[in-house]
Structure formats: C-alpha cells, structure tokens
Design an enzyme around this catalytic site. Structure first.
Site, short mmCIF file in Angstrom:
data_model
loop_
_atom_site.label_atom_id
_atom_site.label_comp_id
_atom_site.label_asym_id
_atom_site.label_seq_id
_atom_site.Cartn_x
_atom_site.Cartn_y
_atom_site.Cartn_z
N GLY A 20 19.26 7.40 -22.43
CA GLY A 20 17.96 6.45 -22.27
C GLY A 20 18.06 5.13 -21.78
CG ASP A 138 24.76 5.66 -29.91
OD1 ASP A 138 24.29 6.47 -30.73
OD2 ASP A 138 24.29 6.03 -28.71
#
Length: 364
Positions: A20, A138
């Site tokens: 992303g 993450d």
C-alpha cells in the site's frame, strides 16, 4: 523503473514486492559497492490528492527514524533514507531469504519447532522496539523475513511504516488516519486497534499470536469479509490450534490463546515475558500420548514393518489376524505367555488327551 538510480547512488535492479505504501526493490549501492533493499514510496499510491501524498511521505520519514534507532539482529537494519524526484525512499539491509507469507504460501503450515523459534525471534525484535518506545502496529507474515541457511533461519522484522512512538515527540508531525480507518492488516489487528484506543506493546503481541496461529494451522485465526473478521477479533475466541493439529500439546494452545486475549491486560505484559513463555513451551517438549483406536476403527492387516539392522530377529507370526495399527508402534521380541495363562493351557490340553485315551479304550 528498473535501472533508475536514486540520488545517483542506488540503482534499482529487481522488484521484490509491492504494498500500500510503495515498492521494495533489490538495488545496487554504487558508493559502497553492495546490494541493498530499497523501499520506494510510489506517489500514485500515496492516497487521494496532495494532502494524502504528504501524509504518506511524512509517515515514510517516520519509518526511517523509527527503524534506524533500533539495533537488533532480529530487525532489518536501516542504512539511509532520502528523496529522489519527489519520491521518498528508504535503504535497508538486503535479507537473503523468504517472508513468512511466502513460506506459508509454499508449505501451508510449518513444523512446531520452526513456528516457536521464529516466534521467539520476533519477541526479541519487539523487546528492542518496545524498549525504544516504538510499537510496530503491523506484525504479519509479510513483515517477517526468514534468512536462508547461511543465516541459520533467523527471523527478522521489517517495515516500521506505521510504527508509532508510544511517547509523544514534539518534532513528530500530527499524522491522521484516512477517513478514520485504523492502519494495519485486518487479519492480525488487535481489538483495541479497531476501537481506535491507545495501543502499546501488547498490541504487537496480539498480532504475533495471530501469526503463530497461522504458522501452526495454515490459515489466520479468522477469515472472511473485513467486517466479519473485525467482529471476530472484537467478540470471539479462536479455535484451539490442536483442533486442526491434534499432535500439538496443550501448552501451545495456551500460548496462542494468551497472546490473542481480547483484553490487553490478559496478554503477557511485555515482549520479554512473551519470550519467556515461548521458551517454556519449547523446553517442556510436551507430547500427547499415542492415539487409541476408536470402537469402530477400520482394521488392517498386521504386517510388521521391517526390523532395524541391529535388532534381534522377530519370530514369524501369522498375518491372518487383523488389528488396529498404532502409528507409534515399533516391533519388539515376543514375550513368553504369562504363568497363569500357561497353566490354564496345560490343564485344557491334559483334559483333551484323557478324553481321547478314554474313547480309544472303550472302542477296544
């Protein structure tokens, strides 16, 4: 893009992956004559409009500062960062190996020993990061690299792109979340991230529990639509890994479920404590007893497996009898009949002989 030289120094050679925030390239550092990994922020992926791109660039710079401050053999080292033609980039050590995402894609699940060893390595990385006031936010298979055989299979954590300093820094830009959506990967996010509450090191431990579950079972603890997975993280308890792999000991179930406790206070208080619990499970080496046959188990011929070369010969036995095969059975020498059963057999044999002798006498 291939062949582009960033700041006249880092030549992009091969695209290794994309996400992303941008792309990761294998590159050549022409100043130090070595290969490195370069993470390049691609402007068109930087969000909607100029404001989105600026926010992504600020987040990118913070990744460089966060990762460069961490010194651990289990964290990929950051060498440099900069910008080229408006594109921020991060220069990291090149890890020769595969991500856990690739390992799972190729194998489906991994041996218990490997899963625990890699989990321990990630705990060591998180212990260093949390001590520096950095929460990764993450942790997922794609962000954990495993070095090849030359690196002895050591796991390394990468991508502090959405790391957050737990202590406020006056120089930090005020970064937001687009549309109020929390950053992270839904499959591995802790409940407090969905509720947009304060996060700390225990948030990373929850994600690590999800990764350990996937290493053992071959799939994440919750799957389905993003909304459904979010509901599961907020309200459900995952199935024990031993439901999918009965050979796993109870201590492994307890470790996974403790890391994945919905309430942060119920998880290990820090990465050091989590590491101690992983070591305890590894050291105990619990094993479940050999499975016993169910009442309606199908029978198969009792063909004896070949004897090891240094074992004494086993007397020949009939294979007409059909038995359930214990998977952990190994051949042993036949034991003599117990004394009580031997006496019973002799008495029966004597009675039969007397009946035969009496019948012959009557006929005579």
């Amino acid at each position: 893009m291939r062949g582009r030289r960033l700041n006249g120094r880092y030549e992009l050679l091969e695209l290794l992956g994309a996400g992303g925030m941008g792309e990761v390239w294998r590159a050549r550092d022409h100043q130090l004559e070595r290969e490195v990994a370069v993470k390049l922020l691609v402007p068109q992926r930087g969000g909607a409009g100029e404001a989105g791109r600026e926010e992504m660039a600020a987040r990118f710079r913070r990744e460089a500062r966060s990762a460069a401050a961490l010194d651990s053999p289990h964290i990929v080292a950051v060498h440099d960062h900069g910008a080229d033609e408006g594109s921020p980039f991060l220069v990291m050590a090149l890890v020769h190996g595969s991500s856990l995402h690739e390992v799972l894609r190729d194998t489906g699940r991994v041996p218990l020993g490997d899963a625990l060893r890699w989990t321990a390595d990630v705990c060591r990385a998180l212990e260093t990061a949390h001590a520096a006031g950095v929460v990764h936010r993450d942790i997922k298979p794609a962000n954990i690299m495993v070095e090849d055989a030359e690196g002895a299979g050591r796991a390394k954590v990468v991508d502090f792109g959405i790391a957050k300093f737990t202590e406020a820094r006056a120089t930090d830009p005020q970064l937001t979340t687009t549309g109020g959506v929390p950053f992270g990967s839904v499959l591995y996010m802790a409940p407090e991230q969905f509720r947009q509450e304060r996060v700390d090191g225990r948030t990373d431990l929850y994600a690590l529990g999800c990764v350990l579950y996937e290493l053992l079972v071959g799939r994440p603890p919750y799957t389905g639509s993003a909304a459904g997975v979010m509901f599961n993280h907020l309200h459900d308890v995952p199935l024990r890994p031993s439901r999918a792999r009965p050979e796993l000991p109870p201590s492994v179930d307890r470790l996974v479920l403790t890391l994945m406790a919905r309430v942060p206070a119920d998880r290990p208080p820090n990465a050091g404590e989590a590491l101690a619990r992983v070591r305890e499970v590894t050291d105990t080496g619990e094993r479940r007893p050999a499975p016993r046959p169910p009442a309606d188990a199908p029978l198969e011929p009792a063909d004896s497996p070949p004897e090891p070369a240094d074992s004494p010969p086993v007397p020949a036995v009939s294979t007409a009898r059909r038995v359930w095969r214990d998977p952990d059975w190994t051949p042993t020498r036949l034991r003599p009949m117990p004394t009580g059963r031997r006496h019973t057999g002799l008495i029966a044999f004597t009675i039969v002989c007397l009946l035969i002798v009496g019948t012959i006498a009557l006929r005579g």
